[in-house]
Motif scaffolding. Structure first.
Motif, PDB file in Angstrom:
ATOM      1  N   ARG A  11       0.834  -1.197   0.000  1.00 13.74           N
ATOM      2  CA  ARG A  11       0.000   0.000   0.000  1.00 13.74           C
ATOM      3  C   ARG A  11       0.877   1.260   0.000  1.00 13.74           C
ATOM      4  N   ALA A  12       1.924   1.263   0.797  1.00 13.89           N
ATOM      5  CA  ALA A  12       2.842   2.411   0.848  1.00 13.89           C
ATOM      6  C   ALA A  12       3.598   2.567  -0.474  1.00 13.89           C
ATOM      7  N   ASN A  13       4.030   1.454  -1.069  1.00 12.43           N
ATOM      8  CA  ASN A  13       4.767   1.521  -2.335  1.00 12.43           C
ATOM      9  C   ASN A  13       3.884   2.037  -3.475  1.00 12.43           C
ATOM     10  N   ILE A  14       2.620   1.603  -3.507  1.00 11.80           N
ATOM     11  CA  ILE A  14       1.680   2.070  -4.541  1.00 11.80           C
ATOM     12  C   ILE A  14       1.435   3.569  -4.372  1.00 11.80           C
ATOM     13  N   ALA A  15       1.162   4.009  -3.145  1.00  8.64           N
ATOM     14  CA  ALA A  15       0.912   5.430  -2.884  1.00  8.64           C
ATOM     15  C   ALA A  15       2.122   6.267  -3.286  1.00  8.64           C
ATOM     16  N   ASP A  16       3.319   5.783  -2.981  1.00  5.48           N
ATOM     17  CA  ASP A  16       4.544   6.502  -3.319  1.00  5.48           C
ATOM     18  C   ASP A  16       4.709   6.614  -4.834  1.00  5.48           C
ATOM     19  N   ALA A  17       4.462   5.532  -5.557  1.00  5.06           N
ATOM     20  CA  ALA A  17       4.612   5.549  -7.018  1.00  5.06           C
ATOM     21  C   ALA A  17       3.633   6.532  -7.652  1.00  5.06           C
ATOM     22  N   ILE A  18       2.401   6.556  -7.165  1.00  3.63           N
ATOM     23  CA  ILE A  18       1.396   7.466  -7.718  1.00  3.63           C
ATOM     24  C   ILE A  18       1.790   8.918  -7.453  1.00  3.63           C
ATOM     25  N   THR A  19       2.237   9.204  -6.249  1.00  3.36           N
ATOM     26  CA  THR A  19       2.659  10.563  -5.899  1.00  3.36           C
ATOM     27  C   THR A  19       3.865  10.983  -6.724  1.00  3.36           C
ATOM     28  N   ARG A  20       4.831  10.104  -6.886  1.00  5.43           N
ATOM     29  CA  ARG A  20       6.028  10.419  -7.675  1.00  5.43           C
ATOM     30  C   ARG A  20       5.695  10.614  -9.154  1.00  5.43           C
ATOM     31  N   ALA A  21       4.587  10.038  -9.594  1.00  4.08           N
ATOM     32  CA  ALA A  21       4.157  10.200 -10.987  1.00  4.08           C
ATOM     33  C   ALA A  21       3.503  11.562 -11.219  1.00  4.08           C
ATOM     34  N   GLY A  22       3.299  12.322 -10.143  1.00  4.74           N
ATOM     35  CA  GLY A  22       2.746  13.658 -10.286  1.00  4.74           C
ATOM     36  C   GLY A  22       1.257  13.757 -10.022  1.00  4.74           C
ATOM     37  N   PHE A  23       0.665  12.693  -9.507  1.00  2.74           N
ATOM     38  CA  PHE A  23      -0.766  12.678  -9.230  1.00  2.74           C
ATOM     39  C   PHE A  23      -1.013  12.800  -7.733  1.00  2.74           C
ATOM     40  N   PRO A  24      -2.209  13.260  -7.358  1.00  4.03           N
ATOM     41  CA  PRO A  24      -2.542  13.285  -5.925  1.00  4.03           C
ATOM     42  C   PRO A  24      -2.481  11.865  -5.369  1.00  4.03           C
ATOM     43  N   PRO A  25      -2.115  11.734  -4.109  1.00  7.67           N
ATOM     44  CA  PRO A  25      -1.985  10.382  -3.546  1.00  7.67           C
ATOM     45  C   PRO A  25      -3.310   9.627  -3.542  1.00  7.67           C
ATOM     46  N   VAL A  26      -3.212   8.333  -3.769  1.00  9.19           N
ATOM     47  CA  VAL A  26      -4.353   7.426  -3.655  1.00  9.19           C
ATOM     48  C   VAL A  26      -4.079   6.551  -2.443  1.00  9.19           C
ATOM     49  N   HIS A  27      -4.934   6.642  -1.461  1.00 10.92           N
ATOM     50  CA  HIS A  27      -4.756   5.846  -0.251  1.00 10.92           C
ATOM     51  C   HIS A  27      -5.681   4.634  -0.335  1.00 10.92           C
ATOM     52  N   LEU A  28      -5.085   3.474  -0.474  1.00 10.25           N
ATOM     53  CA  LEU A  28      -5.862   2.239  -0.581  1.00 10.25           C
ATOM     54  C   LEU A  28      -6.430   1.863   0.773  1.00 10.25           C
ATOM     55  N   ALA A  29      -7.655   1.392   0.763  1.00 14.61           N
ATOM     56  CA  ALA A  29      -8.340   1.005   1.993  1.00 14.61           C
ATOM     57  C   ALA A  29      -7.773  -0.315   2.520  1.00 14.61           C
ATOM     58  N   GLU A  30      -8.081  -0.572   3.782  1.00 14.64           N
ATOM     59  CA  GLU A  30      -7.735  -1.871   4.364  1.00 14.64           C
ATOM     60  C   GLU A  30      -8.482  -2.956   3.590  1.00 14.64           C
ATOM     61  N   ILE A  31      -7.915  -4.131   3.537  1.00 15.76           N
ATOM     62  CA  ILE A  31      -8.554  -5.270   2.867  1.00 15.76           C
ATOM     63  C   ILE A  31      -8.791  -6.349   3.906  1.00 15.76           C
ATOM     64  N   ASN A  32     -10.001  -6.896   3.897  1.00 14.04           N
ATOM     65  CA  ASN A  32     -10.328  -8.022   4.759  1.00 14.04           C
ATOM     66  C   ASN A  32      -9.912  -9.288   4.007  1.00 14.04           C
ATOM     67  N   PHE A  33      -8.684  -9.738   4.248  1.00 18.46           N
ATOM     68  CA  PHE A  33      -8.173 -10.889   3.512  1.00 18.46           C
ATOM     69  C   PHE A  33      -8.897 -12.178   3.881  1.00 18.46           C
ATOM     70  N   GLU A  34      -9.499 -12.226   5.060  1.00 19.56           N
ATOM     71  CA  GLU A  34     -10.283 -13.412   5.412  1.00 19.56           C
ATOM     72  C   GLU A  34     -11.518 -13.519   4.517  1.00 19.56           C
ATOM     73  N   ALA A  35     -12.218 -12.406   4.323  1.00 23.54           N
ATOM     74  CA  ALA A  35     -13.388 -12.412   3.437  1.00 23.54           C
ATOM     75  C   ALA A  35     -12.958 -12.703   2.000  1.00 23.54           C
ATOM     76  N   PHE A  36     -11.832 -12.128   1.580  1.00 20.83           N
ATOM     77  CA  PHE A  36     -11.291 -12.361   0.240  1.00 20.83           C
ATOM     78  C   PHE A  36     -10.975 -13.852   0.060  1.00 20.83           C
ATOM     79  N   TYR A  37     -10.365 -14.455   1.064  1.00 14.27           N
ATOM     80  CA  TYR A  37     -10.017 -15.888   1.045  1.00 14.27           C
ATOM     81  C   TYR A  37     -11.284 -16.749   0.939  1.00 14.27           C
ATOM     82  N   GLN A  38     -12.281 -16.438   1.772  1.00 19.61           N
ATOM     83  CA  GLN A  38     -13.538 -17.207   1.752  1.00 19.61           C
ATOM     84  C   GLN A  38     -14.225 -17.084   0.394  1.00 19.61           C
ATOM     85  N   GLN A  39     -14.189 -15.898  -0.191  1.00 18.29           N
ATOM     86  CA  GLN A  39     -14.799 -15.677  -1.499  1.00 18.29           C
ATOM     87  C   GLN A  39     -14.104 -16.519  -2.567  1.00 18.29           C
ATOM     88  N   ARG A  40     -12.771 -16.570  -2.506  1.00 19.28           N
ATOM     89  CA  ARG A  40     -12.028 -17.378  -3.475  1.00 19.28           C
ATOM     90  C   ARG A  40     -12.319 -18.871  -3.297  1.00 19.28           C
TER      91      ARG A  40
END
Length: 167
Positions: free
Chosen positions: A110-139
């Motif tokens: 999440r930090a690396n993505i936000a840094d890359a977007i900011t360095r590209a000249g765009f406003p930062p995009v802050h990714l939300a938390e992910i519930n990996f348990e729900a993601f796992y159950q869905q898969r």
């Protein structure tokens, strides 16, 4: 001493950025647009055995920003971790690799993505938390549905990307 040898072991060996790419196909013209971008985010999780008790877990995030029908930027990052997991019951190993490990490595990504977007000249995009348990159950549900639709296809082994193993 033999009791200690049977104790469950879970340790982080290393967390690293495996892949990071940035595309700005419509720059610099996209910077002149007044409208804010629409952001799409996709997530994928994978795991692979490297040795008997050593596993690599990965989280891949793709962030696509579009203004109208033009892509402002596309950032894809893959964060990985190497984990030691010994004496873990088999029924607990898969959730550990599919839920626990991604929870550990996602903040780095999440930090690396936000840094890359900011360095590209765009406003930062802050990714939300992910519930990996729900993601796992869905898969798991998706895999079960696929197996019910194709009962005789393949060996039953599933690759980390969710596809059936081929002989």
């Amino acid at each position: 001493m033999s009791e200690q040898n049977n104790q469950p072991v879970f340790q982080i060996q290393r967390v690293y950025l495996k892949d990071l790419s940035l595309e700005q196909p419509n720059s610099p013209a996209i910077f002149l647009e007044q409208e804010g971008p629409n952001i799409e985010v996709s997530v994928d999780v994978g795991a692979e055995a490297l040795a008997e008790t050593i596993f690599e877990s990965t989280v891949t995030i793709t962030v696509t920003a579009k203004v109208k029908d033009k892509v402002a930027f596309l950032v894809e990052g893959k964060q990985a971790g190497i984990f030691e997991a010994a004496n873990i019951p088999p029924e607990q190993l898969d959730p550990l690799l599919g839920i626990g490990c991604p929870n550990i490595i996602y903040p780095y990504l999440r930090a690396n993505i936000a840094d890359a977007i900011t360095r590209a000249g765009f406003p930062p995009v802050h990714l939300a938390e992910i519930n990996f348990e729900a993601f796992y159950q869905q898969r798991l549900q998706q895999l079960q549905q696929q197996q019910q639709q194709q009962p005789q296809a393949g060996s039953g082994l599933v690759m980390p990307d969710g596809t059936p193993a081929k002989h």
